[in-house]
Design a protein around this motif. Sequence first.
Motif, PDB file in Angstrom:
ATOM      1  N   VAL A  36       7.575 -18.857  26.967  1.00 39.66           N
ATOM      2  CA  VAL A  36       6.796 -18.780  25.801  1.00 39.66           C
ATOM      3  C   VAL A  36       7.655 -19.166  24.515  1.00 39.66           C
ATOM      4  N   ARG A  84       1.326 -17.441  25.394  1.00 44.60           N
ATOM      5  CA  ARG A  84       0.791 -18.536  24.810  1.00 44.60           C
ATOM      6  C   ARG A  84      -0.713 -18.999  25.526  1.00 44.60           C
ATOM      7  N   ASP A  85      -1.367 -19.469  24.638  1.00 46.19           N
ATOM      8  CA  ASP A  85      -2.846 -19.816  25.210  1.00 46.19           C
ATOM      9  C   ASP A  85      -2.575 -21.379  26.049  1.00 46.19           C
ATOM     10  N   GLY A 115      -1.965 -24.053  23.476  1.00 41.38           N
ATOM     11  CA  GLY A 115      -0.480 -23.951  23.085  1.00 41.38           C
ATOM     12  C   GLY A 115      -0.345 -22.910  21.944  1.00 41.38           C
ATOM     13  N   GLN A 116      -1.328 -22.314  21.650  1.00 44.87           N
ATOM     14  CA  GLN A 116      -0.879 -21.214  20.574  1.00 44.87           C
ATOM     15  C   GLN A 116      -0.238 -19.970  20.865  1.00 44.87           C
ATOM     16  N   VAL A 117       0.837 -19.495  20.073  1.00 43.65           N
ATOM     17  CA  VAL A 117       1.515 -18.485  20.324  1.00 43.65           C
ATOM     18  C   VAL A 117       1.144 -17.419  19.414  1.00 43.65           C
TER      19      VAL A 117
END
Length: 187
Positions: free
Chosen positions: A59, A113-114, A117-119
Amino acid sequence: MKGLRWRYTRLPSQVEDALSGEEGKEEKGEEEKEEEAASAPAPVPEDPVEPQLAGASQVLGASEIRQLSLHLPPRLTGRSWSLAFCTSRDGFSLRSLYRQMEGHSGPALLVLRDQDGQVFKWTGRNSFFVKGDLDSLMMGCDSGHFGLWLDGDLYHGVSHPCATFNNEVLARQEQFCIKELEAWVLS
């Protein structure tokens, strides 16, 4: 799983710290001011000591690890980070996360991380609350909505704007699927 407990943990926000520091300053004597100065937290270093990682993150990249280490309390600076749980190794299960974290009493860092691609990011301007049971893990709360909610399979998540984080939705959409989740123990 007997004896599994959850609790809320509240950390003061920088705004609250600033406000509480302003109250009553004129009333304090020189001795009290000197004691405050001596116990004041050390300033955040410009060039942080990069933590030693026991495990590879799926991540966090090197720049994200450096950024996170800037926001750690001074007592955690320079400590090693041990990867206690990751979905790519341990599977998508909240029970597995709890089992892997059992016995670790020190500070921990949970990152995910979804699938877009969002952290998820913490602003540092708020308080932080966490609650967990066998069915879900929740962080932050405002008007009956959680800032972050993860299901027991660690596959589905939901995010709402939340006063705890002073955030908008933490993902591109309120409902999302988790691609990777890691729990790091700072020891």
